[in-house]
Scaffold this motif. Structure first.
Motif, PDB file in Angstrom:
ATOM      1  N   ASN A  93      37.364  37.648  30.201  1.00 42.76           N
ATOM      2  CA  ASN A  93      36.602  37.226  31.152  1.00 42.76           C
ATOM      3  C   ASN A  93      37.031  36.524  32.284  1.00 42.76           C
ATOM      4  O   ASN A  93      36.741  36.551  33.550  1.00 42.76           O
ATOM      5  CB  ASN A  93      35.603  36.152  30.590  1.00 42.76           C
ATOM      6  N   ALA A  94      38.145  35.672  32.040  1.00 44.02           N
ATOM      7  CA  ALA A  94      39.014  35.252  33.437  1.00 44.02           C
ATOM      8  C   ALA A  94      39.525  36.162  34.171  1.00 44.02           C
ATOM      9  O   ALA A  94      39.541  36.083  35.299  1.00 44.02           O
ATOM     10  CB  ALA A  94      40.141  34.267  32.516  1.00 44.02           C
ATOM     11  N   ILE A  95      40.270  37.004  33.671  1.00 45.95           N
ATOM     12  CA  ILE A  95      40.945  38.125  34.457  1.00 45.95           C
ATOM     13  C   ILE A  95      39.660  39.038  35.158  1.00 45.95           C
ATOM     14  O   ILE A  95      40.221  39.096  36.525  1.00 45.95           O
ATOM     15  CB  ILE A  95      41.568  39.073  33.449  1.00 45.95           C
ATOM     16  N   ASN A  96      38.607  39.144  34.639  1.00 41.31           N
ATOM     17  CA  ASN A  96      37.514  39.782  35.216  1.00 41.31           C
ATOM     18  C   ASN A  96      37.007  39.122  36.640  1.00 41.31           C
ATOM     19  O   ASN A  96      36.645  39.575  37.541  1.00 41.31           O
ATOM     20  CB  ASN A  96      36.299  40.039  34.436  1.00 41.31           C
ATOM     21  N   ILE A  97      37.002  37.749  36.505  1.00 43.69           N
ATOM     22  CA  ILE A  97      36.818  36.914  37.640  1.00 43.69           C
ATOM     23  C   ILE A  97      37.893  36.396  38.706  1.00 43.69           C
ATOM     24  O   ILE A  97      37.600  35.869  39.506  1.00 43.69           O
ATOM     25  CB  ILE A  97      35.815  35.772  37.216  1.00 43.69           C
ATOM     26  N   GLY A  98      39.369  36.924  38.211  1.00 40.56           N
ATOM     27  CA  GLY A  98      40.159  36.708  39.018  1.00 40.56           C
ATOM     28  C   GLY A  98      41.030  35.165  38.663  1.00 40.56           C
ATOM     29  O   GLY A  98      41.476  34.639  39.539  1.00 40.56           O
ATOM     30  N   LEU A  99      41.005  34.598  37.644  1.00 40.55           N
ATOM     31  CA  LEU A  99      41.609  33.471  37.114  1.00 40.55           C
ATOM     32  C   LEU A  99      42.937  33.726  36.418  1.00 40.55           C
ATOM     33  O   LEU A  99      42.799  34.307  35.540  1.00 40.55           O
ATOM     34  CB  LEU A  99      40.569  32.549  36.348  1.00 40.55           C
ATOM     35  N   ILE A 145      43.838  43.267  39.813  1.00 42.87           N
ATOM     36  CA  ILE A 145      42.465  42.782  39.480  1.00 42.87           C
ATOM     37  C   ILE A 145      42.640  41.312  40.188  1.00 42.87           C
ATOM     38  O   ILE A 145      41.636  41.071  40.957  1.00 42.87           O
ATOM     39  CB  ILE A 145      42.037  43.061  38.124  1.00 42.87           C
ATOM     40  N   LEU A 146      43.675  40.666  39.533  1.00 41.86           N
ATOM     41  CA  LEU A 146      43.852  39.364  40.114  1.00 41.86           C
ATOM     42  C   LEU A 146      44.041  39.226  41.647  1.00 41.86           C
ATOM     43  O   LEU A 146      43.281  38.426  42.324  1.00 41.86           O
ATOM     44  CB  LEU A 146      44.846  38.622  39.439  1.00 41.86           C
ATOM     45  N   ALA A 147      44.855  40.055  42.224  1.00 40.41           N
ATOM     46  CA  ALA A 147      44.838  40.344  43.642  1.00 40.41           C
ATOM     47  C   ALA A 147      43.727  40.415  44.699  1.00 40.41           C
ATOM     48  O   ALA A 147      43.706  39.837  45.574  1.00 40.41           O
ATOM     49  CB  ALA A 147      46.236  41.288  44.022  1.00 40.41           C
ATOM     50  N   GLU A 148      42.876  41.151  43.861  1.00 41.45           N
ATOM     51  CA  GLU A 148      41.540  41.350  44.451  1.00 41.45           C
ATOM     52  C   GLU A 148      40.404  40.498  44.140  1.00 41.45           C
ATOM     53  O   GLU A 148      39.695  40.568  44.689  1.00 41.45           O
ATOM     54  CB  GLU A 148      41.165  42.852  43.923  1.00 41.45           C
ATOM     55  N   GLY A 149      40.803  39.448  43.566  1.00 44.91           N
ATOM     56  CA  GLY A 149      40.086  38.569  43.283  1.00 44.91           C
ATOM     57  C   GLY A 149      39.050  38.724  41.948  1.00 44.91           C
ATOM     58  O   GLY A 149      37.984  38.017  42.066  1.00 44.91           O
ATOM     59  N   GLY A 150      39.117  39.588  41.374  1.00 46.08           N
ATOM     60  CA  GLY A 150      38.222  40.111  40.313  1.00 46.08           C
ATOM     61  C   GLY A 150      38.054  41.258  40.081  1.00 46.08           C
ATOM     62  O   GLY A 150      38.302  42.147  40.989  1.00 46.08           O
ATOM     63  N   LEU A 151      37.527  41.740  39.040  1.00 45.73           N
ATOM     64  CA  LEU A 151      37.101  43.201  38.549  1.00 45.73           C
ATOM     65  C   LEU A 151      36.263  43.828  39.516  1.00 45.73           C
ATOM     66  O   LEU A 151      36.288  44.957  39.993  1.00 45.73           O
ATOM     67  CB  LEU A 151      36.823  43.276  36.971  1.00 45.73           C
ATOM     68  N   VAL A 152      35.001  43.306  39.861  1.00 47.15           N
ATOM     69  CA  VAL A 152      34.190  43.598  40.718  1.00 47.15           C
ATOM     70  C   VAL A 152      34.681  44.133  42.156  1.00 47.15           C
ATOM     71  O   VAL A 152      34.689  45.314  42.498  1.00 47.15           O
ATOM     72  CB  VAL A 152      32.910  42.810  41.098  1.00 47.15           C
ATOM     73  N   ASN A 153      35.405  43.192  42.804  1.00 44.47           N
ATOM     74  CA  ASN A 153      36.183  43.452  43.928  1.00 44.47           C
ATOM     75  C   ASN A 153      37.145  44.625  43.764  1.00 44.47           C
ATOM     76  O   ASN A 153      37.219  45.389  44.877  1.00 44.47           O
ATOM     77  CB  ASN A 153      36.998  42.118  44.514  1.00 44.47           C
ATOM     78  N   TYR A 154      37.913  44.638  42.851  1.00 48.27           N
ATOM     79  CA  TYR A 154      38.851  45.744  42.341  1.00 48.27           C
ATOM     80  C   TYR A 154      38.315  47.121  42.489  1.00 48.27           C
ATOM     81  O   TYR A 154      38.370  48.144  42.969  1.00 48.27           O
ATOM     82  CB  TYR A 154      39.543  45.477  41.124  1.00 48.27           C
ATOM     83  N   LEU A 155      37.081  46.901  41.662  1.00 47.47           N
ATOM     84  CA  LEU A 155      36.344  48.344  41.369  1.00 47.47           C
ATOM     85  C   LEU A 155      35.755  48.898  42.684  1.00 47.47           C
ATOM     86  O   LEU A 155      35.704  50.162  43.096  1.00 47.47           O
ATOM     87  CB  LEU A 155      35.357  48.174  40.265  1.00 47.47           C
ATOM     88  N   GLN A 156      35.315  47.905  43.719  1.00 47.90           N
ATOM     89  CA  GLN A 156      34.596  48.164  44.879  1.00 47.90           C
ATOM     90  C   GLN A 156      35.796  48.951  45.791  1.00 47.90           C
ATOM     91  O   GLN A 156      35.395  50.030  46.521  1.00 47.90           O
ATOM     92  CB  GLN A 156      33.951  47.139  45.503  1.00 47.90           C
ATOM     93  N   LYS A 157      37.007  48.476  45.692  1.00 48.29           N
ATOM     94  CA  LYS A 157      38.097  48.863  46.681  1.00 48.29           C
ATOM     95  C   LYS A 157      38.470  49.874  46.188  1.00 48.29           C
ATOM     96  O   LYS A 157      39.028  50.765  47.019  1.00 48.29           O
ATOM     97  CB  LYS A 157      39.171  47.879  46.738  1.00 48.29           C
ATOM     98  N   HIS A 158      38.934  50.129  44.589  1.00 46.96           N
ATOM     99  CA  HIS A 158      39.837  51.159  44.027  1.00 46.96           C
ATOM    100  C   HIS A 158      38.777  52.237  43.377  1.00 46.96           C
ATOM    101  O   HIS A 158      39.663  53.346  43.091  1.00 46.96           O
ATOM    102  CB  HIS A 158      40.817  50.450  43.219  1.00 46.96           C
ATOM    103  N   GLY A 159      37.497  51.984  43.245  1.00 53.00           N
ATOM    104  CA  GLY A 159      36.919  52.979  42.389  1.00 53.00           C
ATOM    105  C   GLY A 159      35.857  53.758  43.126  1.00 53.00           C
ATOM    106  O   GLY A 159      35.792  53.564  44.383  1.00 53.00           O
ATOM    107  N   ASP A 160      34.999  54.485  42.483  1.00 53.26           N
ATOM    108  CA  ASP A 160      33.866  55.115  43.123  1.00 53.26           C
ATOM    109  C   ASP A 160      32.823  54.390  43.037  1.00 53.26           C
ATOM    110  O   ASP A 160      31.740  54.867  42.894  1.00 53.26           O
ATOM    111  CB  ASP A 160      33.795  56.625  42.589  1.00 53.26           C
ATOM    112  N   TYR A 161      32.772  53.142  42.806  1.00 50.92           N
ATOM    113  CA  TYR A 161      31.778  52.204  42.409  1.00 50.92           C
ATOM    114  C   TYR A 161      31.077  51.358  43.857  1.00 50.92           C
ATOM    115  O   TYR A 161      31.997  50.965  44.668  1.00 50.92           O
ATOM    116  CB  TYR A 161      32.234  51.063  41.679  1.00 50.92           C
ATOM    117  N   LYS A 162      29.912  51.458  43.974  1.00 52.47           N
ATOM    118  CA  LYS A 162      29.324  50.964  45.094  1.00 52.47           C
ATOM    119  C   LYS A 162      28.284  49.707  44.272  1.00 52.47           C
ATOM    120  O   LYS A 162      27.343  50.394  43.958  1.00 52.47           O
ATOM    121  CB  LYS A 162      28.350  51.724  45.884  1.00 52.47           C
TER     122      LYS A 162
END
Length: 163
Positions: A93-99, A145-162
């Motif tokens: 959970n911490a990695i997912n939110i960028g902590l 993931i941490l550099a992007e500020g969390g998993l959601v930001n990472y997926l938005q930048k690097h995935g096909d996720y909107k």
């Protein structure tokens, strides 16, 4: 590099001690931040300075899978958490939110010690004692993931996720 002063606690700090359940009904992150660790350490919020580091013993973040626990810590201005061992759901959970988190099984860090963390190398320099602690460096994907500020930001930048 992350620098800050340590706020050290013992073993088995569960998510209810990190953020009491009665505060988890809000979506107001500043409200969560204002109550972080209040049952464990009522003076934490007055002593803590933005960028400080929480240090735990074994099984930090155990208990429920309460996602608000790492959110509250990060929202309070804590820059990283170090522990001998993290409960796995808290860790994820911490990695997912960028902590940022580091596991150092045999640390001797105490409250008030000034720390300098190098996440890429997995090192923590205790500037108060001069001791260098080594943790396993985080895998590159977690660093990203941490550099992007969390998993959601990472997926938005690097995935096909909107999202």
């Amino acid at each position: 590099m992350i620098t800050g002063f340590a706020h050290a606690y013992g073993d088995n700090i569960d998510t209810d001690r990190i953020i009491p359940g009665k505060y988890t009904k809000t979506l107001d992150i500043s409200q969560l931040a204002s109550h972080v660790l209040e049952d464990l350490d009522p003076d934490f919020r007055t002593r803590m300075q933005k960028g400080d580091i929480i240090v735990g013993g074994n099984n930090f973040g155990c208990g429920s899978s309460r996602e608000q626990a790492p959110v509250a810590i990060k929202a309070a201005g804590v820059s990283a958490v170090i522990a001998r061992f993290f409960a796995r759901i808290f860790y994820r959970n911490a990695i997912n939110i960028g902590l940022p988190l580091l596991e150092i099984p045999k640390h001797d860090i105490e409250t008030g010690h000034e720390l300098e963390i190098n996440l890429a190398e997995g090192t923590v320099l205790n500037k108060t004692t001069g001791k260098l602690h080594r943790a396993a460096p985080l895998p590159q994907v977690m660093m990203d993931i941490l550099a992007e500020g969390g998993l959601v930001n990472y997926l938005q930048k690097h995935g096909d996720y909107k999202l």
